[in-house]
Enzyme design. Sequence first.
Site, PDB file in Angstrom:
ATOM      1  N   GLU A 152     -25.903  19.584 -67.478  1.00  0.00           N
ATOM      2  CA  GLU A 152     -26.532  20.668 -66.316  1.00  0.00           C
ATOM      3  C   GLU A 152     -25.668  21.159 -65.350  1.00  0.00           C
ATOM      4  O   GLU A 152     -25.735  22.113 -65.125  1.00  0.00           O
ATOM      5  CB  GLU A 152     -27.561  20.158 -65.791  1.00  0.00           C
ATOM      6  CG  GLU A 152     -27.665  19.100 -64.853  1.00  0.00           C
ATOM      7  CD  GLU A 152     -29.091  18.676 -64.205  1.00  0.00           C
ATOM      8  OE1 GLU A 152     -29.109  18.050 -63.165  1.00  0.00           O
ATOM      9  OE2 GLU A 152     -30.022  18.710 -64.976  1.00  0.00           O
ATOM     10  N   GLU A 158     -17.901  13.609 -76.436  1.00  0.00           N
ATOM     11  CA  GLU A 158     -17.259  14.528 -75.480  1.00  0.00           C
ATOM     12  C   GLU A 158     -16.884  15.864 -76.230  1.00  0.00           C
ATOM     13  O   GLU A 158     -17.068  17.192 -75.976  1.00  0.00           O
ATOM     14  CB  GLU A 158     -16.106  14.040 -74.866  1.00  0.00           C
ATOM     15  CG  GLU A 158     -16.502  13.092 -73.862  1.00  0.00           C
ATOM     16  CD  GLU A 158     -17.181  13.792 -72.623  1.00  0.00           C
ATOM     17  OE1 GLU A 158     -17.338  15.100 -72.508  1.00  0.00           O
ATOM     18  OE2 GLU A 158     -17.807  13.071 -71.905  1.00  0.00           O
ATOM     19  N   PHE A 194     -15.593   3.230 -50.696  1.00  0.00           N
ATOM     20  CA  PHE A 194     -16.652   4.027 -51.290  1.00  0.00           C
ATOM     21  C   PHE A 194     -16.750   3.830 -52.782  1.00  0.00           C
ATOM     22  O   PHE A 194     -15.919   3.249 -53.415  1.00  0.00           O
ATOM     23  CB  PHE A 194     -15.824   5.314 -51.240  1.00  0.00           C
ATOM     24  CG  PHE A 194     -16.578   6.579 -51.817  1.00  0.00           C
ATOM     25  CD1 PHE A 194     -17.445   7.034 -51.343  1.00  0.00           C
ATOM     26  CD2 PHE A 194     -16.139   7.013 -53.127  1.00  0.00           C
ATOM     27  CE1 PHE A 194     -18.264   8.240 -52.053  1.00  0.00           C
ATOM     28  CE2 PHE A 194     -16.741   7.986 -53.763  1.00  0.00           C
ATOM     29  CZ  PHE A 194     -17.905   8.607 -53.229  1.00  0.00           C
ATOM     30  N   ALA A 227     -12.656  16.507 -72.784  1.00  0.00           N
ATOM     31  CA  ALA A 227     -12.537  15.273 -72.275  1.00  0.00           C
ATOM     32  C   ALA A 227     -13.637  14.915 -71.462  1.00  0.00           C
ATOM     33  O   ALA A 227     -14.345  15.795 -70.992  1.00  0.00           O
ATOM     34  CB  ALA A 227     -10.972  15.092 -71.587  1.00  0.00           C
ATOM     35  N   SER A 232      -2.558   7.714 -63.419  1.00  0.00           N
ATOM     36  CA  SER A 232      -1.812   7.611 -62.113  1.00  0.00           C
ATOM     37  C   SER A 232      -1.767   5.888 -61.437  1.00  0.00           C
ATOM     38  O   SER A 232      -2.428   5.620 -60.694  1.00  0.00           O
ATOM     39  CB  SER A 232      -2.506   8.245 -61.083  1.00  0.00           C
ATOM     40  OG  SER A 232      -2.492   9.624 -61.339  1.00  0.00           O
TER      41      SER A 232
END
Length: 196
Positions: free
Chosen positions: A151, A105, A29, A89, A126
């Site tokens: 948006e 950010e 994917f 973040a 992870s």
Amino acid sequence: MENQGTEVKKVWPANPALDETTVSTQPIFEGKIITLQVDTVTLPDGNTATREVVKHPGAVAVLALNKGKMLVVEQFRQPMGRTEVEIPAGKLDPGEDPLAAAGRELQEETGFHGGDLFLLKSFYTSPGFANEIIHLYVTENAQSGEMALDEDEFLVVTELTLEEAYEYIADGRIADAKTMMAVYAWHLYTLTGKWN
């Protein structure tokens, strides 16, 4: 404090006896934020196994203090099905310097900016299945300005004392690792006067 690149530097001797060698990669994917692949690897004993791997471009997070309070944002997190309170973040754009991304950010999500941002630590979120790395930055004198949300981004900005942050952790309103790590680092700073 020196700015690191997009990987955590090895500071310990690697153990080649545990290395796995990638034999093949099957793409599964490709999305806007992540890709998923299945790798076939050769194990240290010569056998093979498969590893499901999520690839992520990396991210930044900012522990921003304004007059002794930590800036946080509350937003809905679809994977968890609820709102979460987190430090500002976001993901890195291709080729973007993490320090520049941290400033971007912070300003986009809170309207604040911090001219003295410095890297506290970079860490993997992870490592058992993903290569996402977060670069955690700190600024002690965030200055207010204007937000510039994406948006599809809806959030509420709040400021918490250290005591309130611990209450949020205790009641589960803060449940993500990067924000908890930021709170613990802030607490340690209040005790030692040092960020490291």
